[in-house]
Design a protein around this motif. Sequence first.
Motif, PDB file in Angstrom:
ATOM      1  N   LYS A  15      25.288  40.060  60.471  1.00 51.03           N
ATOM      2  CA  LYS A  15      24.313  41.006  60.996  1.00 51.03           C
ATOM      3  C   LYS A  15      23.676  41.762  59.837  1.00 51.03           C
ATOM      4  O   LYS A  15      24.319  41.941  58.789  1.00 51.03           O
ATOM      5  CB  LYS A  15      24.989  41.988  61.953  1.00 51.03           C
ATOM      6  CG  LYS A  15      25.575  41.344  63.202  1.00 51.03           C
ATOM      7  CD  LYS A  15      26.209  42.387  64.098  1.00 51.03           C
ATOM      8  CE  LYS A  15      26.794  41.755  65.358  1.00 51.03           C
ATOM      9  NZ  LYS A  15      27.425  42.766  66.252  1.00 51.03           N
ATOM     10  N   PRO A  16      22.459  42.233  59.996  1.00 54.38           N
ATOM     11  CA  PRO A  16      21.809  42.957  58.893  1.00 54.38           C
ATOM     12  C   PRO A  16      22.547  44.226  58.502  1.00 54.38           C
ATOM     13  O   PRO A  16      22.392  44.711  57.380  1.00 54.38           O
ATOM     14  CB  PRO A  16      20.411  43.254  59.430  1.00 54.38           C
ATOM     15  CG  PRO A  16      20.494  43.084  60.907  1.00 54.38           C
ATOM     16  CD  PRO A  16      21.542  42.069  61.147  1.00 54.38           C
ATOM     17  N   ASP A  39      20.032  39.170  64.296  1.00 56.99           N
ATOM     18  CA  ASP A  39      20.044  40.467  64.971  1.00 56.99           C
ATOM     19  C   ASP A  39      19.649  40.269  66.428  1.00 56.99           C
ATOM     20  O   ASP A  39      18.497  39.936  66.725  1.00 56.99           O
ATOM     21  CB  ASP A  39      19.066  41.424  64.282  1.00 56.99           C
ATOM     22  CG  ASP A  39      19.116  42.832  64.869  1.00 56.99           C
ATOM     23  OD1 ASP A  39      20.128  43.166  65.514  1.00 56.99           O
ATOM     24  OD2 ASP A  39      18.137  43.581  64.674  1.00 56.99           O
ATOM     25  N   ARG A  42      18.021  37.096  67.264  1.00 56.77           N
ATOM     26  CA  ARG A  42      16.804  36.854  66.484  1.00 56.77           C
ATOM     27  C   ARG A  42      17.196  36.441  65.071  1.00 56.77           C
ATOM     28  O   ARG A  42      17.843  37.202  64.346  1.00 56.77           O
ATOM     29  CB  ARG A  42      15.922  38.103  66.453  1.00 56.77           C
ATOM     30  CG  ARG A  42      14.580  37.885  65.744  1.00 56.77           C
ATOM     31  CD  ARG A  42      13.619  39.035  66.041  1.00 56.77           C
ATOM     32  NE  ARG A  42      14.125  40.303  65.537  1.00 56.77           N
ATOM     33  CZ  ARG A  42      13.794  40.815  64.342  1.00 56.77           C
ATOM     34  NH1 ARG A  42      12.968  40.162  63.549  1.00 56.77           N
ATOM     35  NH2 ARG A  42      14.277  41.984  63.965  1.00 56.77           N
ATOM     36  N   TYR A  43      16.817  35.243  64.721  1.00 54.76           N
ATOM     37  CA  TYR A  43      17.148  34.712  63.407  1.00 54.76           C
ATOM     38  C   TYR A  43      16.277  35.380  62.350  1.00 54.76           C
ATOM     39  O   TYR A  43      15.051  35.344  62.423  1.00 54.76           O
ATOM     40  CB  TYR A  43      16.941  33.199  63.384  1.00 54.76           C
ATOM     41  CG  TYR A  43      17.029  32.572  62.023  1.00 54.76           C
ATOM     42  CD1 TYR A  43      18.211  32.595  61.288  1.00 54.76           C
ATOM     43  CD2 TYR A  43      15.922  31.936  61.459  1.00 54.76           C
ATOM     44  CE1 TYR A  43      18.294  32.014  60.044  1.00 54.76           C
ATOM     45  CE2 TYR A  43      15.990  31.344  60.210  1.00 54.76           C
ATOM     46  CZ  TYR A  43      17.176  31.393  59.509  1.00 54.76           C
ATOM     47  OH  TYR A  43      17.256  30.818  58.260  1.00 54.76           O
ATOM     48  N   LEU A  44      16.926  36.000  61.344  1.00 54.20           N
ATOM     49  CA  LEU A  44      16.201  36.739  60.306  1.00 54.20           C
ATOM     50  C   LEU A  44      16.090  35.976  58.991  1.00 54.20           C
ATOM     51  O   LEU A  44      15.220  36.284  58.168  1.00 54.20           O
ATOM     52  CB  LEU A  44      16.895  38.082  60.055  1.00 54.20           C
ATOM     53  CG  LEU A  44      17.034  39.015  61.267  1.00 54.20           C
ATOM     54  CD1 LEU A  44      17.756  40.294  60.857  1.00 54.20           C
ATOM     55  CD2 LEU A  44      15.663  39.333  61.858  1.00 54.20           C
ATOM     56  N   SER A  63      20.579  44.402  55.068  1.00 57.88           N
ATOM     57  CA  SER A  63      19.198  44.768  55.396  1.00 57.88           C
ATOM     58  C   SER A  63      18.430  45.254  54.167  1.00 57.88           C
ATOM     59  O   SER A  63      17.194  45.337  54.200  1.00 57.88           O
ATOM     60  CB  SER A  63      19.175  45.851  56.475  1.00 57.88           C
ATOM     61  OG  SER A  63      19.917  46.989  56.059  1.00 57.88           O
ATOM     62  N   SER A  70      13.427  32.475  56.176  1.00 60.30           N
ATOM     63  CA  SER A  70      13.333  33.063  57.507  1.00 60.30           C
ATOM     64  C   SER A  70      12.512  32.199  58.467  1.00 60.30           C
ATOM     65  O   SER A  70      12.651  32.319  59.691  1.00 60.30           O
ATOM     66  CB  SER A  70      12.720  34.463  57.424  1.00 60.30           C
ATOM     67  OG  SER A  70      11.425  34.418  56.844  1.00 60.30           O
ATOM     68  N   TYR A 104      18.406  32.384  68.575  1.00 59.72           N
ATOM     69  CA  TYR A 104      19.364  31.736  67.677  1.00 59.72           C
ATOM     70  C   TYR A 104      20.529  31.153  68.479  1.00 59.72           C
ATOM     71  O   TYR A 104      21.146  31.839  69.299  1.00 59.72           O
ATOM     72  CB  TYR A 104      19.879  32.755  66.668  1.00 59.72           C
ATOM     73  CG  TYR A 104      20.940  32.244  65.731  1.00 59.72           C
ATOM     74  CD1 TYR A 104      20.597  31.503  64.601  1.00 59.72           C
ATOM     75  CD2 TYR A 104      22.289  32.516  65.962  1.00 59.72           C
ATOM     76  CE1 TYR A 104      21.571  31.043  63.733  1.00 59.72           C
ATOM     77  CE2 TYR A 104      23.268  32.063  65.096  1.00 59.72           C
ATOM     78  CZ  TYR A 104      22.904  31.311  63.983  1.00 59.72           C
ATOM     79  OH  TYR A 104      23.866  30.859  63.124  1.00 59.72           O
TER      80      TYR A 104
END
Length: 223
Positions: A15-16, A39, A42-44, A63, A70, A104
Amino acid sequence: MIASVLIDPMLPTLKPSFLVAEALEWMEESEIAQLPVVDSERYLGLVSLPLLSEPGLTGRALSDFPLEHSHIFAGEDQHLWEVVDLVIQHELKVVAVLNKSGAYLGAVPVAELYEKVAEMVAAGDRGAIIVLNVKPHDYSLSEISRLVESNGAKIITSHYSSSYPYDTTGNSELTIRLNQVNVGPILATFERFGYVVSEVHANEPVTSVDQERLDMLMRYLAT
């Protein structure tokens, strides 16, 4: 075999908000130098070991760092070879997999890809490999298969590659793997029908029908 089937459920997702120290622990535990950051589905992007290895970073959150790749991921229904192409093109250790809605689903490590590719081409089995030089307008896998089967053998896997426009002769290569090593009669049949055989490997275990892809995967596994 599609990307969603290749997902390793044991591969950690970061996680960020995770600290660098946590990410490094997960990388060490999973023995992989790159992990996805997600997150709320949502794939970062990906975070890699070299980015986090500088001194004094262990207390910072992920983060704070620019994530890699990305926009590089596999769709859930993409074929294994398409996933392999992503790995080679972008030098990935893992490939994120997203569903049709962009959520994701998980990730595929390179080691898993290698195992599946090896299974697909039956890398541990014995069988002859024959490489034919063919002109694109003369290429017919069904005809070649018919000639092979007329000698009591079968084509297990095949791979067609073209060097056009770099090869001015216009020739391409067809690599076929058979279910037996006795290929004398098959070679004679090919010669009788005008096919040019450039390579024969009949006495060694098959390692690949696409050596370049497998060599690249092996190199990634060794790093």
